[in-house]
Design a protein around this motif. Structure first.
Motif, PDB file in Angstrom:
ATOM      1  N   ARG A  65     -48.275  26.352 -26.638  1.00 47.39           N
ATOM      2  CA  ARG A  65     -47.412  25.237 -27.012  1.00 47.39           C
ATOM      3  C   ARG A  65     -45.967  25.690 -26.902  1.00 47.39           C
ATOM      4  O   ARG A  65     -45.635  26.809 -27.247  1.00 47.39           O
ATOM      5  N   ILE A  66     -45.117  24.777 -26.427  1.00 56.89           N
ATOM      6  CA  ILE A  66     -43.703  25.077 -26.267  1.00 56.89           C
ATOM      7  C   ILE A  66     -42.917  24.102 -27.126  1.00 56.89           C
ATOM      8  O   ILE A  66     -43.084  22.879 -27.010  1.00 56.89           O
ATOM      9  N   ASP A  67     -42.045  24.620 -28.012  1.00 61.35           N
ATOM     10  CA  ASP A  67     -41.203  23.768 -28.841  1.00 61.35           C
ATOM     11  C   ASP A  67     -40.206  23.019 -27.976  1.00 61.35           C
ATOM     12  O   ASP A  67     -39.632  23.578 -27.040  1.00 61.35           O
ATOM     13  N   THR A  68     -40.003  21.754 -28.314  1.00 59.89           N
ATOM     14  CA  THR A  68     -39.024  20.932 -27.604  1.00 59.89           C
ATOM     15  C   THR A  68     -38.300  20.054 -28.614  1.00 59.89           C
ATOM     16  O   THR A  68     -38.700  19.975 -29.784  1.00 59.89           O
ATOM     17  N   ASP A  69     -37.277  19.394 -28.187  1.00 62.10           N
ATOM     18  CA  ASP A  69     -36.598  18.366 -28.980  1.00 62.10           C
ATOM     19  C   ASP A  69     -36.146  17.300 -27.986  1.00 62.10           C
ATOM     20  O   ASP A  69     -34.989  17.244 -27.591  1.00 62.10           O
ATOM     21  N   ILE A  70     -37.099  16.487 -27.554  1.00 59.21           N
ATOM     22  CA  ILE A  70     -36.857  15.479 -26.525  1.00 59.21           C
ATOM     23  C   ILE A  70     -36.950  14.097 -27.158  1.00 59.21           C
ATOM     24  O   ILE A  70     -37.961  13.755 -27.785  1.00 59.21           O
ATOM     25  N   SER A  71     -35.892  13.305 -27.010  1.00 57.12           N
ATOM     26  CA  SER A  71     -35.917  11.930 -27.508  1.00 57.12           C
ATOM     27  C   SER A  71     -36.874  11.110 -26.650  1.00 57.12           C
ATOM     28  O   SER A  71     -36.929  11.277 -25.431  1.00 57.12           O
ATOM     29  N   ALA A  72     -37.628  10.226 -27.307  1.00 56.65           N
ATOM     30  CA  ALA A  72     -38.599   9.406 -26.579  1.00 56.65           C
ATOM     31  C   ALA A  72     -38.745   8.056 -27.282  1.00 56.65           C
ATOM     32  O   ALA A  72     -38.306   7.880 -28.417  1.00 56.65           O
ATOM     33  N   LYS A  73     -39.374   7.104 -26.575  1.00 51.39           N
ATOM     34  CA  LYS A  73     -39.740   5.816 -27.162  1.00 51.39           C
ATOM     35  C   LYS A  73     -41.256   5.736 -27.142  1.00 51.39           C
ATOM     36  O   LYS A  73     -41.889   6.028 -26.138  1.00 51.39           O
TER      37      LYS A  73
ATOM     38  N   TYR B 241     -41.700  -0.893 -29.973  1.00 51.35           N
ATOM     39  CA  TYR B 241     -41.162   0.406 -29.575  1.00 51.35           C
ATOM     40  C   TYR B 241     -40.587   1.122 -30.786  1.00 51.35           C
ATOM     41  O   TYR B 241     -39.896   0.515 -31.603  1.00 51.35           O
ATOM     42  N   TRP B 242     -40.900   2.397 -30.884  1.00 57.97           N
ATOM     43  CA  TRP B 242     -40.425   3.234 -31.988  1.00 57.97           C
ATOM     44  C   TRP B 242     -39.656   4.415 -31.422  1.00 57.97           C
ATOM     45  O   TRP B 242     -40.089   5.034 -30.449  1.00 57.97           O
ATOM     46  N   ALA B 243     -38.521   4.715 -32.059  1.00 60.08           N
ATOM     47  CA  ALA B 243     -37.780   5.923 -31.677  1.00 60.08           C
ATOM     48  C   ALA B 243     -38.598   7.133 -32.131  1.00 60.08           C
ATOM     49  O   ALA B 243     -39.185   7.132 -33.215  1.00 60.08           O
ATOM     50  N   SER B 244     -38.677   8.124 -31.275  1.00 61.84           N
ATOM     51  CA  SER B 244     -39.458   9.311 -31.619  1.00 61.84           C
ATOM     52  C   SER B 244     -38.855  10.537 -30.939  1.00 61.84           C
ATOM     53  O   SER B 244     -37.940  10.423 -30.129  1.00 61.84           O
ATOM     54  N   HIS B 245     -39.402  11.688 -31.306  1.00 61.19           N
ATOM     55  CA  HIS B 245     -39.023  12.957 -30.679  1.00 61.19           C
ATOM     56  C   HIS B 245     -40.302  13.682 -30.290  1.00 61.19           C
ATOM     57  O   HIS B 245     -41.264  13.716 -31.066  1.00 61.19           O
TER      58      HIS B 245
ATOM     59  N   ASP C 264     -43.272  19.303 -29.501  1.00 61.40           N
ATOM     60  CA  ASP C 264     -43.822  20.393 -28.693  1.00 61.40           C
ATOM     61  C   ASP C 264     -44.713  19.818 -27.602  1.00 61.40           C
ATOM     62  O   ASP C 264     -45.188  18.693 -27.704  1.00 61.40           O
ATOM     63  N   ILE C 265     -44.895  20.610 -26.552  1.00 57.21           N
ATOM     64  CA  ILE C 265     -45.753  20.183 -25.444  1.00 57.21           C
ATOM     65  C   ILE C 265     -46.689  21.328 -25.069  1.00 57.21           C
ATOM     66  O   ILE C 265     -46.411  22.499 -25.327  1.00 57.21           O
ATOM     67  N   SER C 266     -47.815  20.955 -24.490  1.00 57.24           N
ATOM     68  CA  SER C 266     -48.764  21.929 -23.944  1.00 57.24           C
ATOM     69  C   SER C 266     -49.392  21.290 -22.715  1.00 57.24           C
ATOM     70  O   SER C 266     -49.146  20.114 -22.413  1.00 57.24           O
ATOM     71  N   ILE C 267     -50.229  22.020 -22.045  1.00 58.92           N
ATOM     72  CA  ILE C 267     -50.878  21.495 -20.847  1.00 58.92           C
ATOM     73  C   ILE C 267     -51.791  20.318 -21.178  1.00 58.92           C
ATOM     74  O   ILE C 267     -52.056  19.466 -20.336  1.00 58.92           O
ATOM     75  N   SER C 268     -52.242  20.235 -22.439  1.00 61.03           N
ATOM     76  CA  SER C 268     -53.180  19.173 -22.798  1.00 61.03           C
ATOM     77  C   SER C 268     -52.541  18.012 -23.557  1.00 61.03           C
ATOM     78  O   SER C 268     -53.227  17.076 -23.934  1.00 61.03           O
ATOM     79  N   GLY C 269     -51.224  18.067 -23.805  1.00 64.70           N
ATOM     80  CA  GLY C 269     -50.606  16.952 -24.506  1.00 64.70           C
ATOM     81  C   GLY C 269     -49.314  17.345 -25.178  1.00 64.70           C
ATOM     82  O   GLY C 269     -48.688  18.342 -24.833  1.00 64.70           O
ATOM     83  N   CYS C 270     -48.920  16.525 -26.179  1.00 66.79           N
ATOM     84  CA  CYS C 270     -47.678  16.798 -26.892  1.00 66.79           C
ATOM     85  C   CYS C 270     -47.812  16.309 -28.326  1.00 66.79           C
ATOM     86  O   CYS C 270     -48.747  15.596 -28.669  1.00 66.79           O
ATOM     87  N   GLN C 271     -46.833  16.703 -29.138  1.00 68.49           N
ATOM     88  CA  GLN C 271     -46.781  16.236 -30.519  1.00 68.49           C
ATOM     89  C   GLN C 271     -45.528  15.401 -30.677  1.00 68.49           C
ATOM     90  O   GLN C 271     -44.443  15.816 -30.268  1.00 68.49           O
ATOM     91  N   LEU C 272     -45.704  14.197 -31.248  1.00 68.65           N
ATOM     92  CA  LEU C 272     -44.585  13.282 -31.455  1.00 68.65           C
ATOM     93  C   LEU C 272     -44.236  13.217 -32.934  1.00 68.65           C
ATOM     94  O   LEU C 272     -45.126  13.213 -33.787  1.00 68.65           O
ATOM     95  N   SER C 273     -42.955  13.125 -33.192  1.00 68.17           N
ATOM     96  CA  SER C 273     -42.476  12.856 -34.549  1.00 68.17           C
ATOM     97  C   SER C 273     -41.847  11.475 -34.504  1.00 68.17           C
ATOM     98  O   SER C 273     -40.900  11.239 -33.750  1.00 68.17           O
ATOM     99  N   VAL C 274     -42.401  10.551 -35.292  1.00 69.94           N
ATOM    100  CA  VAL C 274     -41.943   9.155 -35.268  1.00 69.94           C
ATOM    101  C   VAL C 274     -41.306   8.837 -36.615  1.00 69.94           C
ATOM    102  O   VAL C 274     -41.910   9.053 -37.666  1.00 69.94           O
ATOM    103  N   ASP C 275     -40.089   8.310 -36.572  1.00 66.28           N
ATOM    104  CA  ASP C 275     -39.420   7.915 -37.809  1.00 66.28           C
ATOM    105  C   ASP C 275     -39.409   6.399 -37.866  1.00 66.28           C
ATOM    106  O   ASP C 275     -38.550   5.746 -37.271  1.00 66.28           O
ATOM    107  N   ASN C 276     -40.400   5.842 -38.572  1.00 64.27           N
ATOM    108  CA  ASN C 276     -40.478   4.378 -38.691  1.00 64.27           C
ATOM    109  C   ASN C 276     -40.306   3.938 -40.146  1.00 64.27           C
ATOM    110  O   ASN C 276     -40.595   2.801 -40.481  1.00 64.27           O
ATOM    111  N   GLY C 277     -39.863   4.842 -40.996  1.00 65.03           N
ATOM    112  CA  GLY C 277     -39.651   4.479 -42.397  1.00 65.03           C
ATOM    113  C   GLY C 277     -40.862   4.737 -43.281  1.00 65.03           C
ATOM    114  O   GLY C 277     -40.742   4.770 -44.483  1.00 65.03           O
ATOM    115  N   ASP C 278     -42.044   4.906 -42.674  1.00 67.80           N
ATOM    116  CA  ASP C 278     -43.248   5.212 -43.460  1.00 67.80           C
ATOM    117  C   ASP C 278     -43.376   6.721 -43.607  1.00 67.80           C
ATOM    118  O   ASP C 278     -42.868   7.475 -42.808  1.00 67.80           O
ATOM    119  N   SER C 279     -44.068   7.122 -44.674  1.00 65.41           N
ATOM    120  CA  SER C 279     -44.254   8.564 -44.850  1.00 65.41           C
ATOM    121  C   SER C 279     -45.347   9.070 -43.931  1.00 65.41           C
ATOM    122  O   SER C 279     -46.248   8.354 -43.571  1.00 65.41           O
TER     123      SER C 279
END
Length: 163
Positions: free
Chosen positions: A126-134, A141-145, A148-163
């Motif tokens: 896994r490689i750490d990233t900080d890429i803005s995404a929708k 559509y939700w703003a997200s970041h 991290d990414i890997s050959i099999s996918g990525c992890q998104l952080s979504v700030d939609n106001g919910d915990s």
């Protein structure tokens, strides 16, 4: 990439894989007594001298209880620790207590291991990233970041106001 444990036997490779554990890393010590009792304790990896010995901090005496009587020369201990970073690996080795020392702090001196296992926990790096995404969910559509990414996918952080 193999998913099973990789055993390392040459002294240079032993040192290299043991060196993946950083001084100050939390490790787990699995201790077996001659009577067959087993216990697991948290400790700290201090370091090693190639081909000679490995140093780990003596576990907290308040958690050891009567098990402290069993930590003496010749007793077998298995040490496991997570590799720093995002490699997702565990370094493990079995050894025996060479001696315990009290000064400058309480330490367990272990015989240098004959083999070190390196077990991959993740299928891909896994490689750490900080890429803005929708992110599009049900035509919203939700703003997200992308964190991290890997050959099999990525992890998104979504700030939609919910915990």
């Amino acid at each position: 990439m193999p998913r099973g444990p990789v055993k390392v036997n040459t002294s240079d490779r032993l040192s290299r894989n043991l060196g993946l554990l950083q001084a100050g890393s939390i490790v787990s010590l699995d201790i077996s007594t001659p009577a067959g009792q087993k216990a697991k304790f948290k400790s700290v990896f201090v370091g090693y001298v190639p081909k000679q010995y490995v140093l780990v901090q003596y576990p907290d005496a308040s958690k050891l209880g009567s098990f402290s009587h069993h930590i003496k020369q010749g007793i077998n201990i298995t040490v496991r620790g997570l590799v720093e970073g995002h490699e997702g690996s565990v370094v493990a080795f079995a050894s025996s207590v060479k001696q315990t020392i009290q000064m400058p702090s309480k330490l367990i001196v272990l015989d240098f291991p004959k083999s070190v296992s390196l077990q991959q926990l993740r299928a891909a790096l896994r490689i750490d990233t900080d890429i803005s995404a929708k992110l599009n969910i049900a035509n919203e559509y939700w703003a997200s970041h992308i964190t991290d990414i890997s050959i099999s996918g990525c992890q998104l952080s979504v700030d939609n106001g919910d915990s």
